[in-house]
Every structure is written in C-alpha cells, then in structure tokens.
Write a protein that holds these residues in place. Structure first.
Motif, short mmCIF file in Angstrom:
data_model
loop_
_atom_site.label_atom_id
_atom_site.label_comp_id
_atom_site.label_asym_id
_atom_site.label_seq_id
_atom_site.Cartn_x
_atom_site.Cartn_y
_atom_site.Cartn_z
N LEU A 151 0.79 -1.22 -0.07
CA LEU A 151 -0.04 -0.11 0.06
C LEU A 151 0.88 1.37 -0.15
CD1 LEU A 151 -3.07 0.66 2.57
CD2 LEU A 151 -1.49 2.32 1.96
N ILE A 152 1.88 1.13 1.03
CA ILE A 152 2.83 2.53 0.96
C ILE A 152 3.49 2.58 -0.49
CG2 ILE A 152 5.01 3.12 2.04
CD1 ILE A 152 4.07 2.04 4.55
N GLU A 153 3.92 1.44 -1.16
CA GLU A 153 4.54 1.68 -2.35
C GLU A 153 3.50 2.27 -3.35
OE1 GLU A 153 7.65 -0.08 -3.80
OE2 GLU A 153 8.02 0.91 -1.85
N SER A 154 2.41 1.81 -3.44
CA SER A 154 1.39 2.46 -4.16
C SER A 154 1.12 3.78 -3.87
CB SER A 154 -0.08 1.68 -3.98
OG SER A 154 -0.94 2.07 -4.93
N LEU A 155 0.84 4.19 -2.57
CA LEU A 155 0.93 5.63 -2.12
C LEU A 155 2.20 6.46 -2.70
CD1 LEU A 155 -0.09 5.80 1.54
CD2 LEU A 155 -1.36 6.65 -0.35
N GLU A 156 3.10 5.86 -2.97
CA GLU A 156 4.52 6.60 -3.61
C GLU A 156 4.47 6.68 -4.99
OE1 GLU A 156 7.74 4.89 -1.73
OE2 GLU A 156 7.28 5.96 0.41
N GLY A 157 3.31 6.11 -5.53
CA GLY A 157 2.88 6.14 -6.82
C GLY A 157 3.69 5.04 -7.83
N LYS A 158 4.08 3.82 -6.94
CA LYS A 158 4.72 2.65 -7.61
C LYS A 158 3.82 1.64 -7.65
CE LYS A 158 8.25 3.91 -4.68
NZ LYS A 158 9.21 3.46 -3.78
N ALA A 159 4.27 0.50 -8.30
CA ALA A 159 3.47 -0.59 -8.46
C ALA A 159 3.58 -1.36 -7.05
CB ALA A 159 4.41 -1.91 -9.34
N GLY A 160 2.18 -1.72 -6.70
CA GLY A 160 2.23 -2.19 -5.27
C GLY A 160 2.85 -3.82 -4.92
N ARG A 161 4.15 -3.49 -4.86
CA ARG A 161 5.07 -4.74 -4.21
C ARG A 161 5.54 -4.88 -2.96
NH1 ARG A 161 6.83 -4.51 -9.55
NH2 ARG A 161 5.36 -5.88 -11.00
N PRO A 162 5.03 -5.82 -2.11
CA PRO A 162 5.37 -5.60 -0.81
C PRO A 162 6.87 -5.54 -0.57
CG PRO A 162 3.98 -7.40 -1.04
CD PRO A 162 4.34 -6.90 -2.37
N ARG A 163 7.26 -4.49 0.48
CA ARG A 163 8.66 -4.07 0.88
C ARG A 163 9.15 -5.59 1.63
NH1 ARG A 163 8.40 1.89 2.58
NH2 ARG A 163 8.01 2.95 0.43
N ILE A 164 10.34 -5.50 1.30
CA ILE A 164 11.10 -6.35 2.65
C ILE A 164 11.09 -5.65 3.98
CG2 ILE A 164 13.36 -7.45 3.07
CD1 ILE A 164 13.55 -7.86 0.04
N ARG A 165 10.76 -6.66 5.09
CA ARG A 165 10.57 -5.95 6.47
C ARG A 165 11.69 -6.72 7.40
NH1 ARG A 165 4.43 -5.89 7.38
NH2 ARG A 165 4.80 -7.92 6.82
N PRO A 166 12.40 -6.36 8.26
CA PRO A 166 12.32 -4.62 8.42
C PRO A 166 13.38 -4.14 7.55
CG PRO A 166 14.00 -5.98 9.94
CD PRO A 166 13.26 -7.16 9.30
N PRO A 167 13.20 -2.67 7.54
CA PRO A 167 12.36 -1.78 8.57
C PRO A 167 11.20 -1.92 8.58
CG PRO A 167 13.43 -0.52 6.86
CD PRO A 167 13.80 -1.90 6.48
N PHE A 168 10.09 -1.90 9.45
CA PHE A 168 8.75 -2.04 9.35
C PHE A 168 8.29 -0.16 9.35
CE2 PHE A 168 10.04 -5.63 11.73
CZ PHE A 168 9.05 -6.60 11.25
N VAL A 221 6.43 1.46 11.02
CA VAL A 221 6.28 2.60 12.10
C VAL A 221 7.61 3.22 12.16
CG1 VAL A 221 4.57 1.55 13.42
CG2 VAL A 221 6.68 0.69 13.64
N VAL A 222 8.74 2.64 11.45
CA VAL A 222 9.87 3.33 11.58
C VAL A 222 10.54 3.96 10.18
CG1 VAL A 222 12.47 3.06 11.87
CG2 VAL A 222 10.93 1.65 13.20
N CYS A 223 10.12 3.24 9.26
CA CYS A 223 10.38 3.86 7.58
C CYS A 223 9.30 3.34 6.75
CB CYS A 223 11.89 3.10 7.42
SG CYS A 223 12.25 3.54 5.85
N GLY A 224 8.36 4.18 6.66
CA GLY A 224 7.06 3.80 5.78
C GLY A 224 7.03 4.76 4.43
N TYR A 225 5.75 5.53 4.59
CA TYR A 225 5.61 6.31 3.51
C TYR A 225 6.66 7.40 3.51
CZ TYR A 225 2.77 9.79 0.51
OH TYR A 225 2.30 10.62 -0.10
N ARG A 226 7.19 7.55 2.39
CA ARG A 226 8.33 8.44 1.99
C ARG A 226 9.48 8.42 2.88
NH1 ARG A 226 6.43 13.04 -1.94
NH2 ARG A 226 4.29 12.42 -2.44
N ASN A 227 9.62 7.15 3.36
CA ASN A 227 10.79 6.74 4.40
C ASN A 227 10.58 7.55 5.89
OD1 ASN A 227 12.01 5.15 2.58
ND2 ASN A 227 13.28 6.83 1.72
N LYS A 228 9.18 7.65 6.21
CA LYS A 228 9.06 8.38 7.37
C LYS A 228 8.44 7.41 8.18
CE LYS A 228 11.05 12.29 6.24
NZ LYS A 228 12.20 12.82 6.96
N PRO A 229 8.39 7.53 9.51
CA PRO A 229 7.62 6.56 10.68
C PRO A 229 6.04 6.60 10.06
CG PRO A 229 9.20 7.89 11.73
CD PRO A 229 9.13 8.48 10.50
#
Ligand SMILES: Cc1cc2nc3c(=O)[nH]c(=O)nc-3n(C[C@H](O)[C@H](O)[C@H](O)COP(=O)(O)O)c2cc1C
Ligand code: SF4
Length: 599
Positions: free
Chosen positions: A339-356, A358-366
C-alpha cells in the motif's frame, strides 16, 4: 469521442498541475489521465514521464501493475462484473452472458462500435447485495436480468452514467446487529475533546490498556504500533487509513466509510494527536470510487468545524489534515507495505521488512497503517477509556468485531458482536438454514465445517478480518476453492517465485480437476504447493493462497474426488528403475539414491 491533440495536452497539463507534478502521486495522475480518453495511449505515458521528470519505463512499470489501467482503447462504457464466489452463487455468470449476447461482445472485448466493453473483476465488496457490477467505475448492486436489460438500453441510448436512474446505484447498509460501535451515537469532535483533555501520553496509555488489536487481519496491538511511531526519530510522520478492503467477502469497511466517516477521520486525527503526525492519507480501493465525493465533502465539513486542519479545536500545535488516494484494482495493495509503495506512485509490491513502516514507511518516514475499523474503535476508547473497553470480548481479543456476512443465509449484511461469539450463533442470527461450511476471513482465511461451528470468533481461536461467507448443504466446496484459486493467481504481484508460479499452477490444477482429467497425483500436488507457498512466499498473499484448498480437501474430500478421473496415480514410467544406470555409474545404491525411499 477522441479529444484533439491540443485539448488532450491541455487537460493532461491540468492533471499534472493538480497533482503538483509530484511523481509520488503517479497512481492518481494515471487515474485522472485515463479519465480523459478512457485509456492511456503511449503519447500520454511519454507526456507524463516528461512532466514528472521520470523515465518512461518507470511510468510503465506502475501502469502495467494495476487492473484498472488500460493500455488499449476500451468501450465508452466499461462494464465489470464482480466475480466473488458469492456473486457466482447469485447468478452473475448468467447475467453476464445475457448482457454479452445483447451487446454482441465477448468477455474482455470491446464492441465493434466502441460503445461497450465487458469483463469480470475481483470481488467489489457488495457480497450482501450481489451480484454487483461496476459501470465506468461506479457500483451497481442487486443485478438481475431486468436490470441488465435496463442498463443495456441506457448504454445503447448513450445516456451518461451520471444521468442514469438513481435507484440503480442505491446501496443498503444492511446493518443487522449493532453493538458498541455501530449502535452508539457519535458527536463529531467528542472523541478528540476527550483525548485533548487527557493529553497525548495519557491517551496513549488508555489505548494500550484497552488492548485494542488491529482489525485488518494481523491483529497487531494498536497502542504498541502508535508508540513505536511516536518514538521513532523523524521530522515528519504519517497516519494511513487502510481502506483497500480487497479480501473477497469483506464489506464492513465500505459501510463504515459510507455511514460512519466522521468516526474514521476522527480516529485518524487521534492517531495524529498521539504520534505527532500531521498528515493523514486514506487509501481507498478503486472499487469504492462512488465513496470519494461524499468522503471529500465530509473532510471539508470537518475542516470547517476545526476538527481537521490547523490548530484543531483551538489547540495550537495540533495540526492534522487528511487526503484521499484512490487505488486502481490490486488486492495486494491492502498489504501495508505494498500500500505504501502504491501511495508513493509505484507498483504495489510488498517491501522487505524490517524496517517496519512505523520506523520507515511512506516517503521513508514513520508511518502508522491502520484498518478503517481499528480507527473507528479508537474513538470509542477516547470516550470510554481503556478499562471500559477492556471489559468487552475476551481477554486476548477485547471489544467487538464487525462481520460481513454473505452467502446462503436469509439476512446477509453487517453484524457486530463482542469477540468470542460462536460461529453457530452468527449462523443462527443470519438465518443460515442447513449450512455445510463457513469461510471465515475470505479466501486467505479458514474454512470451517459443521463440526466446528462451536468455535469462537477471536484472535485466539478463529481470527478474522471480517468476512463470513456461508455455504449451504447443496454447495460444492470444490467450486468455492476453484474460484479462490483463480483469485490468487490473478492477484499475485509476481515478486517472488513460490507465489507467482505456485498460484498459477494451483489454478491450472483446479481447472484440470474441474474438467475431470485429474487423478490423486494432482490432489497430492495441491498439498505440496500449499506447503511450498506457505513456507516460501514473501508475504501473506502467497502464504495463505493454498489454505482454502487444503482446508476443503481435508474437510470436503468427496467434492474433489467425485471429479477425479482415477483415484490412484499410475506414473507413465518407473523413475526409480530409470535411475538404475546412474546408480551403477556412480557406484551408489544407498537409500538417498532411490526415488521410492523419498516418497
Ligand atoms: C494480501 C494482504 C491483503 C491485505 N488487505 C488488507 C486490507 O484490505 N485492509 C486492511 O486493513 N488490512 C489488510 N491487510 C493487513 C495489512 O497489511 C495491515 O496489517 C493492516 O492494515 C494493519 O492495520 P490494523 O493494525 O489496524 O489491522 C492485508 C494483508 C495482506 C497480506
Ligand atoms: S507472496 Fe505473492 S503477492 Fe506476496 S510478494 Fe510474493 S508474489 Fe507478491
């Protein structure tokens, strides 16, 4: 009608300007650009790439990912039939065929005059009032052959969808059982007032004390999530409301967004109050486009009432506002990092976690990502305190849960219960006569047979994001799992091999069983695939994609075996014997050099 080059360019410029030429808004830009012609021609891709300073390939990678973006011309009217199993049970296929015949157009095609295109799409979240369709993105529930004829005539007469009779679009809330949340009056601003009086620290303590767990499926403790985002070092934080609700059979968030929007938005503002975030984003699934305008209106109303914006309720330094992003037809975008990838205008592929997040999300902010229902529950906690809330439900699952009930029952709709309610109780309340099975939490969840109806809806027993699909004794559970297999094959994002390949093979094997060509071998293969996907997939989609099949094979084996060509598998040749020469050459004859010993 095609716009002239100049007119198209001007409109596209307006789209880019409206979106601040921000490449992070690419999904929104593509959505609005597509509205100009009904599809996205190559020149538009080039112009968008130039306008945003991106490579064409980057724009294409996003464009290709989403089901609701079209790279070829579509009809002036794009009709999509919702294809959840509950739509099928309500006869969507016959209505589709009727419409296809009347328009003279095949599935996935555009009529020769360019007027209409017809296709199926994944569940549209109207399972309690299906079969449903989307026409140019707008939902129409309760389809019948009569409605299909009416829509056919409107399209043939080229009546704009905005001028169609309003009753076609009427969607009921179907709230059948209201409890703590749905049954209480809510005065906008009251929860904020209570939280402001407590202060952010004390209110966070109340949220933690309530032991509220996320309603989006995973059940993570909300207070802990908020605290982590609050503590993360950053100059900016974000609150995201996950309104993607793509799990087939789930529609409770749609009802909350439509009938309780002030609760959702106030829950987001409360999350902002605690964490210090000043920006909220709602990720609204593309299928809920009809909710966008009323939600925008509600946001304007809340701003006017100083419940959003600068200095909320007159508290200097408490600034929080919300914007809505639309999805574009991708179930995986419900997974929070996709979802965060999609919010950033990209294809919606899940990120590798961590970081989660809450620490590094939308635009790399908590970033706090919460489900719509979770955010509504937070307003209750502000009003009642954590201890009051804790008294409802069970020790590990406090409060109430909203279920989306559909399928073979007399009263499908929305049911709110304290956690711990027995499955059998829900079945009685919704008027399920002679149920054979219930699929809980959608295709990714659990299938319960009649002997398990005494189990409880709770994180410690049967957890659920909300779907509760009932199947009567006459239903073929193979057909149910077959529908789910195609859903997963269609929705896999393709990032990791076990899921990309596994879901495709799984769907093919289910087709083979349906066609009567399979044997016990394929049944074993399904179990094997489930194990591979469960243990080897990157995210929850792949990990759960074989679950419903494994469950239904275990509990309703007859529904599968009736379709097998032969129960026993006889291989075409003896593989162990064929390896004899290799054994002789290598001088081995130990157990590991024999195929059969591993069987
Ligand atoms: C494939 C997949 C789809 C998901 N879809 C949704 C969804 O539509 N809505 C949702 O709230 N959570 C969804 N989730 C869960 C989210 O990743 C996340 O856990 C949730 O939004 C967190 O909110 P909560 O803590 O309030 O539950 C999905 C997870 C997976 C793996
Ligand atoms: S499990 Fe499936 S949906 Fe998830 S990342 Fe892998 S391919 Fe994508």
């Amino acid at each position: 009608m095609t716009k002239t080059g100049k007119a198209h360019e001007t409109e596209l410029d307006r789209v880019l300007d409206r979106n601040r030429r921000d490449r992070g808004r690419l999904v929104q830009i593509l959505r609005e650009a597509q509205a100009i012609e009904g599809w996205i021609p190559p020149e538009t891709v080039t112009a968008i790439a130039q306008g945003l300073g991106m490579a064409i390939g980057e724009v294409e990678s996003t464009l290709e990912f989403y089901s609701f973006f079209y790279r070829r011309p579509r009809g002036d009217y794009v009709v999509l039939f919702s294809d959840n199993i509950t739509d099928r049970m309500l006869g969507n296929q016959a209505i589709f065929e009727h419409m296809a015949r009347r328009f003279g157009v095949a599935r996935g095609e555009v009529s020769p005059d360019g007027l209409v295109s017809l296709d199926f799409t994944s569940c549209t979240g109207l399972c309690d009032q299906g079969p449903a369709i989307l026409v140019n993105g707008i939902a129409i529930p309760k389809m019948t052959l009569r409605r299909a004829d009416q829509i056919h005539d409107l399209i043939r007469s080229k009546v704009p969808v905005s001028d169609w009779p309003k009753d076609l679009f009427e969607i009921d809330h179907n709230i059948r059982r209201a409890d703590m949340l749905l049954g209480s009056d809510f005065m906008p601003g009251s929860a904020l007032k209570a939280a402001i009086a407590m202060g952010p620290e004390a209110f966070l303590t109340e949220v933690k004390r309530s032991n509220l767990r996320g309603r989006g499926g995973a059940g993570f403790t909300t207070g802990v999530k908020w605290e982590a985002a609050k503590k993360a070092q950053a100059d900016e934080r974000f609150i995201v409301c996950n309104a993607d609700e793509g799990e087939p059979g789930t529609f409770k968030d749609r009802v909350l967004l439509q009938f309780y929007p002030e609760r959702v938005f106030e829950g987001m503002a409360l999350a902002g109050f605690v964490t210090g975030a000043r920006h909220g984003l709602v990720y609204l699934r593309g299928e809920y486009l009809y909710l966008l305008a009323p939600l925008e209106e509600k946001l304007a109303e809340l701003r006017a009432g100083r419940l959003l914006g600068r200095a909320i309720q007159g508290v200097e330094g408490f600034d929080f506002d919300i914007e809505i992003h639309m999805g574009a037809g991708a179930y995986i975008c419900g997974e929070e990092t996709a979802l965060i990838e999609s919010l950033e205008g990209k294809a919606g592929r899940p990120r590798i976690r961590p970081p989660f997040p809450v620490v590094c999300g939308y635009r790399n902010k908590p970033t706090v990502v919460n489900n719509v229902e979770t955010l509504c529950k937070v307003t209750e906690i502000a009003l009642q305190g954590g201890a009051g809330y804790e008294g409802f439900g069970t020790k590990q699952s406090t409060g109430t849960k909203i279920l989306s009930v559909s399928g073979d029952c007399e009263r499908p709709g929305i049911y709110e219960y304290p956690f711990g309610v027995r499955v059998g109780q829900v079945l009685d309340d919704c008027g399920a006569r002679s149920p054979k099975a219930v699929q809980i939490s959608g295709p990714a969840g659990t299938c319960l047979g009649i002997r398990e109806f005494g189990r409880r809806i709770a994180f410690e027993d049967v957890p659920t994001a909300g779907a509760f699909m009932v199947f009567g004794e006459h239903r073929d559970m193979f057909a149910v799992a077959h529908n789910f297999a195609h859903f997963f094959a269609h929705e896999s994002c393709g990032f990791c091999t076990p899921c990309r390949v596994g879901t495709a093979i799984q769907a093919k094997i289910m087709d083979k069983i349906a066609a009567g060509h399979a044997t016990q071998y394929e049944m074993n293969e399904l179990q094997h695939l489930h194990d591979v996907m469960r243990t080897g997939s990157h995210c929850g989609l792949g990990q759960t994609a074989g679950g419903a099949i494994a469950d239904t094979i275990g509990k309703f084996r007859d529904d599968y075996e009736q379709k097998l060509a032969r129960k026993d598998f006889e291989p075409a040749f003896d593989l162990d014997a064929a390896l004899a020469r290799a054994r002789a050459v290598t001088g081995r004859d130990d157990a590991d050099s024999h195929m059969l010993d591993h069987a």
